[in-house]
Design a protein around this motif. Structure first.
Motif, mmCIF file in Angstrom:
data_model
loop_
_atom_site.group_PDB
_atom_site.id
_atom_site.type_symbol
_atom_site.label_atom_id
_atom_site.label_comp_id
_atom_site.label_asym_id
_atom_site.label_seq_id
_atom_site.Cartn_x
_atom_site.Cartn_y
_atom_site.Cartn_z
ATOM 1 N N ASP A 107 26.509 57.623 52.781
ATOM 2 C CA ASP A 107 26.937 56.227 52.810
ATOM 3 C C ASP A 107 28.234 56.054 52.034
ATOM 4 O OD1 ASP A 107 24.826 55.380 54.350
ATOM 5 O OD2 ASP A 107 23.610 54.710 52.659
ATOM 6 N N LEU A 108 28.392 56.748 50.922
ATOM 7 C CA LEU A 108 29.634 56.656 50.156
ATOM 8 C C LEU A 108 30.806 57.169 50.979
ATOM 9 C CD1 LEU A 108 31.317 56.225 47.572
ATOM 10 C CD2 LEU A 108 30.677 58.568 46.908
ATOM 11 N N VAL A 109 30.623 58.295 51.644
ATOM 12 C CA VAL A 109 31.708 58.860 52.449
ATOM 13 C C VAL A 109 32.099 57.913 53.581
ATOM 14 C CG1 VAL A 109 32.389 60.791 53.929
ATOM 15 C CG2 VAL A 109 31.068 61.220 51.849
ATOM 16 N N ARG A 110 31.085 57.326 54.212
ATOM 17 C CA ARG A 110 31.386 56.370 55.283
ATOM 18 C C ARG A 110 32.125 55.150 54.736
ATOM 19 N NH1 ARG A 110 26.547 58.560 57.718
ATOM 20 N NH2 ARG A 110 25.188 57.376 56.331
ATOM 21 N N HIS A 111 31.711 54.677 53.558
ATOM 22 C CA HIS A 111 32.379 53.532 52.931
ATOM 23 C C HIS A 111 33.836 53.856 52.600
ATOM 24 C CE1 HIS A 111 33.113 50.116 50.307
ATOM 25 N NE2 HIS A 111 33.481 50.944 49.365
ATOM 26 N N SER B 168 16.452 65.754 48.945
ATOM 27 C CA SER B 168 17.433 65.189 49.889
ATOM 28 C C SER B 168 18.583 66.127 50.228
ATOM 29 C CB SER B 168 18.019 63.860 49.375
ATOM 30 O OG SER B 168 16.997 62.945 49.057
ATOM 31 N N VAL B 169 18.601 67.322 49.675
ATOM 32 C CA VAL B 169 19.732 68.219 49.908
ATOM 33 C C VAL B 169 19.864 68.565 51.382
ATOM 34 C CG1 VAL B 169 20.543 70.593 49.573
ATOM 35 C CG2 VAL B 169 19.902 69.193 47.606
ATOM 36 N N GLN B 170 18.787 69.028 51.999
ATOM 37 C CA GLN B 170 18.857 69.467 53.402
ATOM 38 C C GLN B 170 19.301 68.324 54.305
ATOM 39 O OE1 GLN B 170 16.781 72.672 54.133
ATOM 40 N NE2 GLN B 170 17.736 72.878 56.125
ATOM 41 N N ASP B 171 18.706 67.144 54.131
ATOM 42 C CA ASP B 171 19.058 66.012 54.986
ATOM 43 C C ASP B 171 20.497 65.571 54.775
ATOM 44 O OD1 ASP B 171 16.499 66.018 55.993
ATOM 45 O OD2 ASP B 171 15.780 64.382 54.716
ATOM 46 N N THR B 172 20.950 65.589 53.539
ATOM 47 C CA THR B 172 22.323 65.161 53.246
ATOM 48 C C THR B 172 23.344 66.094 53.866
ATOM 49 O OG1 THR B 172 21.646 64.118 51.170
ATOM 50 C CG2 THR B 172 23.974 64.710 51.394
ATOM 51 N N VAL B 173 23.144 67.388 53.687
ATOM 52 C CA VAL B 173 24.083 68.370 54.244
ATOM 53 C C VAL B 173 24.064 68.299 55.764
ATOM 54 C CG1 VAL B 173 24.630 70.822 54.419
ATOM 55 C CG2 VAL B 173 23.920 69.862 52.224
ATOM 56 N N ALA B 174 22.875 68.151 56.362
ATOM 57 C CA ALA B 174 22.771 68.062 57.820
ATOM 58 C C ALA B 174 23.473 66.815 58.348
ATOM 59 C CB ALA B 174 21.305 68.063 58.228
ATOM 60 N N ASP B 175 23.374 65.712 57.621
ATOM 61 C CA ASP B 175 24.017 64.460 58.034
ATOM 62 C C ASP B 175 25.532 64.609 58.084
ATOM 63 O OD1 ASP B 175 25.117 61.845 58.130
ATOM 64 O OD2 ASP B 175 23.429 60.992 57.057
ATOM 65 N N LEU B 176 26.101 65.298 57.106
ATOM 66 C CA LEU B 176 27.563 65.413 57.015
ATOM 67 C C LEU B 176 28.126 66.551 57.851
ATOM 68 C CD1 LEU B 176 27.786 64.854 53.166
ATOM 69 C CD2 LEU B 176 28.469 63.220 54.941
ATOM 70 N N HIS B 177 27.284 67.526 58.173
ATOM 71 C CA HIS B 177 27.732 68.697 58.938
ATOM 72 C C HIS B 177 28.231 68.262 60.324
ATOM 73 C CE1 HIS B 177 27.878 72.795 60.426
ATOM 74 N NE2 HIS B 177 27.160 72.422 61.466
ATOM 75 N N GLY B 178 29.386 68.817 60.708
ATOM 76 C CA GLY B 178 29.947 68.513 62.019
ATOM 77 C C GLY B 178 30.915 67.342 62.003
ATOM 78 N N ARG B 179 30.756 66.450 61.044
ATOM 79 C CA ARG B 179 31.675 65.315 60.929
ATOM 80 C C ARG B 179 32.774 65.580 59.908
ATOM 81 N NH1 ARG B 179 29.730 60.766 59.081
ATOM 82 N NH2 ARG B 179 27.788 61.528 58.160
ATOM 83 N N TYR B 180 32.473 66.491 58.975
ATOM 84 C CA TYR B 180 33.446 66.877 57.958
ATOM 85 C C TYR B 180 33.365 68.389 57.781
ATOM 86 C CZ TYR B 180 33.033 61.912 56.868
ATOM 87 O OH TYR B 180 33.005 60.549 56.969
ATOM 88 N N THR B 181 34.435 68.968 57.293
ATOM 89 C CA THR B 181 34.391 70.363 56.887
ATOM 90 C C THR B 181 33.646 70.447 55.562
ATOM 91 O OG1 THR B 181 36.491 70.873 57.971
ATOM 92 C CG2 THR B 181 35.777 72.368 56.231
ATOM 93 N N ASN C 255 21.742 59.912 43.183
ATOM 94 C CA ASN C 255 21.207 61.108 43.835
ATOM 95 C C ASN C 255 22.051 61.445 45.050
ATOM 96 O OD1 ASN C 255 19.955 59.618 46.200
ATOM 97 N ND2 ASN C 255 18.860 58.682 44.476
ATOM 98 N N LEU C 256 21.858 62.657 45.545
ATOM 99 C CA LEU C 256 22.709 63.165 46.632
ATOM 100 C C LEU C 256 22.492 62.421 47.936
ATOM 101 C CD1 LEU C 256 24.801 65.480 46.685
ATOM 102 C CD2 LEU C 256 23.060 66.910 47.759
#
Length: 232
Positions: free
Chosen positions: A225-229, A105-118, A219-220
């Motif tokens: 979802d945690l960040v959005r919460h 899940s590393v690639q998907d997680t980083v891609a999901d957060l990229h652009g919305r957060y530094t 897991n990562l």
């Protein structure tokens, strides 16, 4: 708490496997020294050497290899054969050349957060080895900042997050309670623990109690979802 602006990621055993290679090498080391010390005793002596040498060599494979050599000399009363020392050095070479294997899940997680957060990679250890692993991982372009540090302390996190809204607007995620979570909370930010399953004894620490800025995930993949919460 301030809105999250920046997310820091640990590297070893958070983004890719690392500790498993140390464990495999320790088993190889025990086999090399089987005629001189029982495995449990050898492991205790090696851990003591690593603890002593952190201030000299820092974190990483090179310091680990030097600690193995020192331990081999100690348990043999300086009679360790040169062939054994060579095998220890070769084991270190193997570790430095081992290909990177990303965790699930590393690639998907980083891609999901990229652009919305530094996104900041904050990792400790040998500079050349950490640069090698990052290059092989293919993740480098997802991060807005890279910090390779000798250790992780509250001051390190304060400095790393300062250009991105400060530690109070930051979140640090990693597998080490001692290095990734507790010092980030002490710096004023949010610490998120994602256990790897294999932990170096010198990284063990108890989780904080009754701390609103501490979170634990299985897991990562649960991080977005945690960040959005937390932003709600």
């Amino acid at each position: 708490m301030a809105p999250i602006r920046a997310i820091g990621f640990d590297a070893d055993d958070t983004l890719w496997h690392n500790e498993r290679f140390f464990k495999l090498t320790e088993a190889r080391f025990a086999e090399l020294l089987r005629d001189y010390a029982a495995p449990d005793h050898l492991a205790e002596r090696l851990l003591a050497a690593e603890r002593r040498n952190l201030g000299r060599y820092g974190f990483g494979i090179k310091g680990f290899v030097l600690s193995m050599i020192e331990t081999a000399m100690d348990v043999t009363d300086d009679r360790v054969p040169a062939t054994v020392l060579r095998r220890i050095v070769e084991a270190g070479h193997d570790m430095l050349e081992h290909p990177i294997e990303l965790l699930p899940s590393v690639q998907d997680t980083v891609a999901d957060l990229h652009g919305r957060y530094t996104l900041i990679l904050i990792t400790k250890g040998d500079l050349l080895d950490q640069e090698r692993k990052l290059a092989q991982s293919g993740l480098g372009d997802w991060f807005d900042g890279i910090e390779i540090v000798s250790d992780k302390t509250p001051d390190i996190y304060i400095r790393a997050f300062a250009p991105h809204g400060g530690a109070r607007a930051g979140l640090m995620v990693g597998n080490s309670m001692k290095s990734d979570v507790l010092p980030m909370i002490a710096a004023g930010g949010i610490g998120v623990h994602v256990p790897h399953g294999q932990e170096w004894a010198l990284e063990a620490a108890e989780p904080p109690k009754d701390e609103a800025r501490f979170h634990a995930l299985e897991n990562l993949s649960a991080l977005p979802d945690l960040v959005r919460h937390l932003g709600d």
